[in-house]
Design an enzyme around this catalytic site. Structure first.
Site, PDB file in Angstrom:
ATOM      1  CE1 TYR A  61     -26.645 -98.517  68.069  1.00  0.00           C
ATOM      2  CE2 TYR A  61     -27.303 -99.491  70.163  1.00  0.00           C
ATOM      3  CZ  TYR A  61     -26.479 -99.484  69.047  1.00  0.00           C
ATOM      4  OH  TYR A  61     -25.492-100.425  68.916  1.00  0.00           O
ATOM      5  CG  ASP A  78     -34.079 -95.323  59.106  1.00  0.00           C
ATOM      6  OD1 ASP A  78     -34.676 -96.295  59.627  1.00  0.00           O
ATOM      7  OD2 ASP A  78     -32.961 -95.439  58.579  1.00  0.00           O
ATOM      8  CG  HIS A  92     -31.170 -97.255  61.756  1.00  0.00           C
ATOM      9  ND1 HIS A  92     -31.814 -97.236  60.538  1.00  0.00           N
ATOM     10  CD2 HIS A  92     -30.610 -98.484  61.849  1.00  0.00           C
ATOM     11  CE1 HIS A  92     -31.646 -98.397  59.933  1.00  0.00           C
ATOM     12  NE2 HIS A  92     -30.928 -99.173  60.703  1.00  0.00           N
ATOM     13  CG  ASN A 143     -30.118-105.209  61.104  1.00  0.00           C
ATOM     14  OD1 ASN A 143     -30.656-104.166  60.742  1.00  0.00           O
ATOM     15  ND2 ASN A 143     -28.830-105.414  60.969  1.00  0.00           N
TER      16      ASN A 143
END
Length: 187
Positions: free
Chosen positions: A10, A89, A15, A64
């Site tokens: 990631y 973001d 993000h 999250n």
């Protein structure tokens, strides 16, 4: 607090721009991130010789689930929520743009939603790093989990530097002065 997702897969995603900004801040201050019991990587620095102390933190949790690490760090470092700066973001701001604000809703951003739930207030400072809207009919969730395009990667270092400057300005000068600096049209 720089939001993002953990792991190398990631690291270059849109993000993860919040964590990229914190890496820039740590590099500027030669600060090293260390594991913290609040499930985050933490580095401490000052904005200048006599400047305010910064606790730079990157949650080890997925985006999250950012709320628990944020709440734990606020308790550990005895930082009131109104001094929290979250770098994240923002789809609704054009790429290569930085906007600052205090409070407001989560705007569908699940990392912000979880932080608001965990700390019990939306009244914290935000450095909103524009990533723009997805092209065509691409779902937003797919767009934010993709790396920046090659054309965006050329401008990315300047965007990260601007967002890092915004964090330092918020910490040193306050919201109004920082907004005047970063929201002003280019000369």
């Amino acid at each position: 607090m720089g939001l993002g997702n953990p792991g190398a897969d990631y690291a270059g995603n849109r993000h993860n721009v919040g964590q990229m900004v914190l890496a820039e801040l740590a590099d500027r201050r030669s600060a090293s991130f260390r594991s913290h019991k609040a499930n985050a990587m933490v580095a401490e620095a000052r904005t200048g010789i006599d400047g305010p102390r910064l606790v730079l933190a990157k949650p080890n949790s997925f985006m999250n689930l950012s709320g628990a690490p944020v709440a734990g760090l606020l308790r550990f470092f005895k930082i009131p929520a109104d001094r929290l700066i979250v770098v994240h973001d923002e789809l609704d701001i054009p790429f290569d743009t930085v906007r600052l604000k205090r409070g407001g809703g989560h705007g569908g951003h699940n990392g912000l939603r979880d932080i608001i739930s965990a700390i019990g207030t939306p009244e914290f400072l935000r450095v909103r790093v524009g990533i723009g809207r997805p092209p065509g009919r691409q779902p937003a969730a797919d767009f934010v989990l993709r790396d920046f395009a090659s054309t965006e990667r050329v401008a990315l270092p300047n965007l990260l530097a601007d967002a890092a400057d915004a964090v330092e300005s918020l910490a040193s000068d306050g919201l109004t002065a920082a907004q005047q600096r970063f929201h002003a049209p280019p000369a």
